[in-house]
Motif scaffolding. Sequence first.
Motif, PDB file in Angstrom:
ATOM      1  N   CYS A  26     -12.415  20.301  72.352  1.00  7.85           N
ATOM      2  CA  CYS A  26     -12.124  20.540  70.947  1.00  7.85           C
ATOM      3  C   CYS A  26     -12.766  21.861  70.524  1.00  7.85           C
ATOM      4  CB  CYS A  26     -12.659  19.403  70.082  1.00  7.85           C
ATOM      5  SG  CYS A  26     -11.979  17.783  70.529  1.00  7.85           S
ATOM      6  N   PRO A  27     -12.193  22.543  69.520  1.00  9.20           N
ATOM      7  CA  PRO A  27     -12.706  23.858  69.131  1.00  9.20           C
ATOM      8  C   PRO A  27     -14.037  23.775  68.381  1.00  9.20           C
ATOM      9  CG  PRO A  27     -10.956  23.179  67.652  1.00  9.20           C
ATOM     10  CD  PRO A  27     -11.013  22.148  68.736  1.00  9.20           C
ATOM     11  N   GLY A  28     -14.728  24.907  68.301  1.00 10.88           N
ATOM     12  CA  GLY A  28     -15.995  24.989  67.580  1.00 10.88           C
ATOM     13  C   GLY A  28     -16.830  26.126  68.135  1.00 10.88           C
ATOM     14  N   SER A  29     -17.936  26.420  67.467  1.00  8.94           N
ATOM     15  CA  SER A  29     -18.821  27.474  67.963  1.00  8.94           C
ATOM     16  C   SER A  29     -20.024  26.917  68.715  1.00  8.94           C
ATOM     17  CB  SER A  29     -19.315  28.350  66.800  1.00  8.94           C
ATOM     18  OG  SER A  29     -20.029  27.563  65.853  1.00  8.94           O
ATOM     19  N   ARG A  30     -20.604  25.828  68.203  1.00 11.53           N
ATOM     20  CA  ARG A  30     -21.812  25.301  68.843  1.00 11.53           C
ATOM     21  C   ARG A  30     -21.514  24.778  70.242  1.00 11.53           C
ATOM     22  NH1 ARG A  30     -27.127  26.236  67.847  1.00 11.53           N
ATOM     23  NH2 ARG A  30     -26.158  26.925  65.897  1.00 11.53           N
ATOM     24  N   ASN A  31     -20.296  24.302  70.482  1.00  9.19           N
ATOM     25  CA  ASN A  31     -19.961  23.806  71.810  1.00  9.19           C
ATOM     26  C   ASN A  31     -19.332  24.876  72.707  1.00  9.19           C
ATOM     27  OD1 ASN A  31     -17.548  23.818  70.353  1.00  9.19           O
ATOM     28  ND2 ASN A  31     -16.672  22.100  71.514  1.00  9.19           N
ATOM     29  N   THR A  32     -19.297  26.125  72.243  1.00 10.10           N
ATOM     30  CA  THR A  32     -18.695  27.192  73.038  1.00 10.10           C
ATOM     31  C   THR A  32     -19.318  27.327  74.426  1.00 10.10           C
ATOM     32  OG1 THR A  32     -18.028  28.462  71.086  1.00 10.10           O
ATOM     33  CG2 THR A  32     -18.268  29.684  73.138  1.00 10.10           C
ATOM     34  N   PRO A  33     -20.663  27.266  74.580  1.00  7.94           N
ATOM     35  CA  PRO A  33     -21.217  27.383  75.932  1.00  7.94           C
ATOM     36  C   PRO A  33     -20.731  26.280  76.873  1.00  7.94           C
ATOM     37  CG  PRO A  33     -22.938  27.669  74.278  1.00  7.94           C
ATOM     38  CD  PRO A  33     -21.731  27.198  73.558  1.00  7.94           C
ATOM     39  N   ILE A  34     -20.516  25.079  76.343  1.00  5.63           N
ATOM     40  CA  ILE A  34     -20.011  23.985  77.178  1.00  5.63           C
ATOM     41  C   ILE A  34     -18.546  24.235  77.517  1.00  5.63           C
ATOM     42  CG2 ILE A  34     -19.740  21.487  77.392  1.00  5.63           C
ATOM     43  CD1 ILE A  34     -21.785  21.140  75.153  1.00  5.63           C
ATOM     44  N   VAL A  35     -17.747  24.564  76.486  1.00  7.18           N
ATOM     45  CA  VAL A  35     -16.314  24.790  76.675  1.00  7.18           C
ATOM     46  C   VAL A  35     -16.070  25.929  77.651  1.00  7.18           C
ATOM     47  CG1 VAL A  35     -14.209  25.560  75.513  1.00  7.18           C
ATOM     48  CG2 VAL A  35     -15.680  23.841  74.427  1.00  7.18           C
ATOM     49  N   HIS A  36     -16.812  27.020  77.480  1.00 11.01           N
ATOM     50  CA  HIS A  36     -16.627  28.195  78.342  1.00 11.01           C
ATOM     51  C   HIS A  36     -16.929  27.839  79.802  1.00 11.01           C
ATOM     52  CE1 HIS A  36     -16.756  32.545  79.355  1.00 11.01           C
ATOM     53  NE2 HIS A  36     -17.659  32.141  80.238  1.00 11.01           N
ATOM     54  N   THR A  37     -18.020  27.104  80.031  1.00 16.10           N
ATOM     55  CA  THR A  37     -18.423  26.771  81.395  1.00 16.10           C
ATOM     56  C   THR A  37     -17.419  25.831  82.053  1.00 16.10           C
ATOM     57  OG1 THR A  37     -20.743  27.094  80.802  1.00 16.10           O
ATOM     58  CG2 THR A  37     -20.300  25.825  82.795  1.00 16.10           C
ATOM     59  N   LEU A  38     -16.969  24.821  81.319  1.00 15.76           N
ATOM     60  CA  LEU A  38     -15.996  23.877  81.866  1.00 15.76           C
ATOM     61  C   LEU A  38     -14.648  24.540  82.139  1.00 15.76           C
ATOM     62  CD1 LEU A  38     -16.786  20.781  79.614  1.00 15.76           C
ATOM     63  CD2 LEU A  38     -16.977  20.828  82.116  1.00 15.76           C
TER      64      LEU A  38
END
Length: 555
Positions: A26-38
Amino acid sequence: MYTDKKNILQLVALLEAHGITKVVLCPGSRNTPIVHTLSNHPNFTCYPVTDERSAGYFAIGLALNGGKPAAVCCTSGTALLNLHPAVAEAFYQNVPLVIISADRPAAWIGQMDGQTVPQPGVFQTLVKKSVNLPEIHMEEDEWYCNRLVNEALLETNHHGKGPVHINVPISEPLFQFTVDSLPEVRVITRYQGLNVYDRDYNDLVDRMNKYQKRMIIIGQMNLIYLFEKRYIKLLYKHFAWLTEHIGNQTVPGIPVKNFDAALYAMPEEKVGQMVPELLITYGGHVVSKRLKKFLRQHPPKEHWHVSPDGEVVDLYGSLTTVIEMDPFEFLEKIASLLDNRTPEYPRVWENYCKIIPEPEFAYSEMSAIGTLLKALPESCALHLANSSVVRYAQLYSIPSTIEVCCNRGTNGIEGSLSTAVGYAAASDKLNFIAIGDLSFFYDMNALWNVNVRSNLRVLLLNNGGGEIFHTLPGLDMSGTSHKFIAAVHKTSAKGWAEERGFLYLQAQNDEELAEAMKTFTQPEAMEQPVLLEVFTNKNKDARMLKNYYHQLKQK
């Protein structure tokens, strides 16, 4: 490139290792490091879904198609709350779902910072497990983070399937992608019973047989288990067996019990020879701090913990496998499957520990404990209070016919006397309790009890304070701190014991101790309970103990 946040790297590496590779993002800024890595890792299939309410149900669909867990990742704040309906559905439909939520650092929750709500435990009873990962600043943080992620992912299919929640606090800066590979991570696996139909069973046995340096440590067990002779012969020679008195009779042979003193005396050049390659544990708590330190500093290649509940207990920081079954059933199953070679490693431990002599102290708390243990009737129950007493008792041998009890669940000084009184009230044996003065006076209302029976005998070690604090390395108790830390006092139990109907005995030297011990330990029933109060000097006790360990080092 991946994020530099170590808690995220642990999480992603363990998701891959546990085979959880379908992830809804799901979109967002705080989870960007998780999203980017996955999303940048080739082994994950990622599905973008904007609405968290829909994303949760979409992830349920992924998990239902194939039966393996799927994950859904969202940003902080109310985004997580929008997953609640899907979490409830997954819980009641028994769908293995991993909810990953990015979070703000704990310091900013409730401080009017943006997108902050209390996220840890938000799903309460609707998830099988909820963990809040630490931000990693030191080695222990990384071990803790690794353990928490393993625990959560293992729970997706433990005693039925269902959802788990992993909350990931992330501090700024968020967008530093400087790591080019995921770390090598420890993966904890769980076997839920062993049988011939388990396709991983042979792998487990093969792993065991490839190690020659195998150790089994037995923690506290309040029972006696008598192994059949055929299992004793097959099992005993293959392992170095270590346990303490509180392990009771739960070993197929004669275990090494004086390992704590042996570890203290062990020269550095011998350490490598003594470290196990495979460690197997069962039972509860272990008293020895030296054993814990030894195995944490020199971890085995594998650590298997065997317990009926199958919980992750990583006491030595190197757990690799949880085996969910009765430990005695496990031992009997593996007995005939061990290779025929007799390893030298168990004899190395036994021979080394044989050269550690049983101590001979002058009159002191330690000598009083030793005198008691050597004079106990063949069949009785021995209750050891916490702190000094349980440690001093380990310096001496105890016949296997004696039951040993101790409140090691939380290791507190309170309640030892009350527990012994309760045990004795239902026991047909003589019950001896060895207890220090602070424990006794803290719990002296245990004697203000109509259920005290004449089969109770209390050895009270009174040195006017908390003697063990005098032996702690690095603690200077000079000046005003002494009376607060050691709880110095000038109290005797004589009046209270006699008022409560006890036969009161006391000793202030070796001769008085020897004479009083004859009455105290006589196996014949007496008409009243007995309390023997042994008065010693805490400063002399502490010096004797330090000298004993100093002499061990010289051997």
